[in-house]
Scaffold this active site. Sequence first.
Site, mmCIF file in Angstrom:
data_model
loop_
_atom_site.group_PDB
_atom_site.id
_atom_site.type_symbol
_atom_site.label_atom_id
_atom_site.label_comp_id
_atom_site.label_asym_id
_atom_site.label_seq_id
_atom_site.Cartn_x
_atom_site.Cartn_y
_atom_site.Cartn_z
ATOM 1 N N LYS A 123 -7.658 5.151 -20.519
ATOM 2 C CA LYS A 123 -7.854 5.652 -21.877
ATOM 3 C C LYS A 123 -6.563 5.505 -22.685
ATOM 4 C CE LYS A 123 -11.726 6.494 -19.901
ATOM 5 N NZ LYS A 123 -12.140 7.757 -19.334
ATOM 6 N N ARG A 177 0.849 -1.208 0.000
ATOM 7 C CA ARG A 177 0.000 0.000 0.000
ATOM 8 C C ARG A 177 0.882 1.254 0.000
ATOM 9 N NH1 ARG A 177 -2.391 1.884 4.365
ATOM 10 N NH2 ARG A 177 -2.688 -0.182 5.295
ATOM 11 N N TYR A 197 -16.053 15.766 -17.670
ATOM 12 C CA TYR A 197 -16.314 14.320 -17.657
ATOM 13 C C TYR A 197 -17.469 14.019 -16.689
ATOM 14 C CZ TYR A 197 -15.685 9.345 -16.988
ATOM 15 O OH TYR A 197 -15.899 7.998 -16.904
ATOM 16 N N ASP A 199 -7.040 17.826 -16.012
ATOM 17 C CA ASP A 199 -7.320 16.452 -16.411
ATOM 18 C C ASP A 199 -6.818 16.325 -17.848
ATOM 19 O OD1 ASP A 199 -8.401 14.106 -17.401
ATOM 20 O OD2 ASP A 199 -10.261 14.284 -16.247
HETATM 21 C C1 PLP Z 1 -12.555 8.210 -18.075
HETATM 22 C C2 PLP Z 1 -12.262 9.559 -17.580
HETATM 23 C C3 PLP Z 1 -12.185 9.827 -16.206
HETATM 24 C C4 PLP Z 1 -12.462 8.756 -15.161
HETATM 25 O O1 PLP Z 1 -11.507 7.726 -15.208
HETATM 26 P P1 PLP Z 1 -11.853 6.195 -14.837
HETATM 27 O O2 PLP Z 1 -10.569 5.520 -15.112
HETATM 28 O O3 PLP Z 1 -12.985 5.752 -15.701
HETATM 29 O O4 PLP Z 1 -12.222 6.176 -13.386
HETATM 30 C C5 PLP Z 1 -11.891 11.111 -15.816
HETATM 31 N N1 PLP Z 1 -11.679 12.101 -16.724
HETATM 32 C C6 PLP Z 1 -11.757 11.873 -18.043
HETATM 33 C C7 PLP Z 1 -11.526 12.997 -18.996
HETATM 34 C C8 PLP Z 1 -12.062 10.607 -18.516
HETATM 35 O O5 PLP Z 1 -12.148 10.398 -19.842
#
Ligand code: PLP
Length: 390
Positions: free
Chosen positions: A202, A53, A105, A177
């Site tokens: 992604k 952890r 998002y 982000d």
């Molecule tokens: C998918 C996504 C998230 C969330 O991520 P997860 O891995 O699905 O928890 C946050 N911001 C953006 C822009 C995303 O495309």
Amino acid sequence: MDDHLKDKKIATRAVHSGRVPNDGTNSVTTPIYPSSTYRMAFPGDESGHVYSRWSNPTRNALERSLASLENGSHAYAFASGMAAVSAVMNLLKSGDHVVAVEDLYGGTHRLFEKLLGNFGINFSYVDGRAPSDFEKAAKDNTRLFWIETPTNPLLRLIDIQAVAERGHARDILTVVDNTFATPFLQQPLELGADIVHHSLSKYLGGHCDIIGGALIVRDETLAERLFFNQYAVGAQLGPFESWLVLRGIKTLPVRMERHCENARKIARYLESVDLVEKVHFPGLDSGRLPNAMKGPGGMVSFLVKADFEQVKAFVTSTQLFVLAESLGGVESLINHPASMTHASIPREVREPRGIGDGLIRLSVGLEDADDLIADLKQAFEALRRQLVAR
Ligand SMILES: *Cc1c(COP(=O)(O)O)cnc(C)c1O
């Protein structure tokens, strides 16, 4: 540890960053270390790994790679993108205020509104294309500016540098982000952002086969606070997922080049289709990308001149584009925001924001662009037959 890569270009860093020090096997690739705990030389020995952890060799290798790609000093990998968003929010306390882009998002919006509100954290949403939007919405208790750029699903660009400057003038941290752009196209820390967020699910993972998230910073104090959060809360990424992301990262630069090239061809094609009212794609109008973005990315959205039911039929009539949530994998995906990713936003809120029933979002994959265009063509022909039949 990756100091020898400091002056290297990103394609080199993608391949060489995040190796483990020689563990005696001479392994070229980073091994998966599943161990939860580690042998100590004496009671209280903390010279090596202690418990996974806190630290795990495979996860740490990924974290070093992510720090290298974003030109940061520290990175922390989490069990999902949302767990990483949550770790940032844990820096706040009751009574704090956040200004975020409104084209956000869906999951982030849900966490902000449906969960963090219960803890006395308040949010304002702004268009954000004018950096002064953030300044105008800021209050005495504002602690964070939250940016996504390109935004989702309208692919608008926000000027990271201008927003971060305004934040620094008021002691407000700017979080970017960077999931849609990836460090290959844009490095927010270089533009003055304080924290970079990624959904590793992604483009960084790149193959639609893991869920993960990450935060990357430069500031030592912020790094300590995020590390404390990571081990105190315990939502870190497992070693197997860390290894898959490390593998994905090695091909990130080549994949992103192809994603951009294919997406550009598809955006141009869509512009020529009479059933398409508007195409959203960074730099399409001007041919120029502001804000230091090195390419447009692999996402394209477009508005179709058809009703809700016809658009729903359209997104199920493609053969290569798979109808699915998410993005950033090798395979092309098609998404209907109004009934999928953005369905939780009420129609009267989403429509004025440009997310109408006719909006379709594509995650353009690595297939041959001509085949992808032919797939869309046959879907438009099917739609045309429907429209004529009425
Ligand atoms: C998918 C996504 C998230 C969330 O991520 P997860 O891995 O699905 O928890 C946050 N911001 C953006 C822009 C995303 O495309």
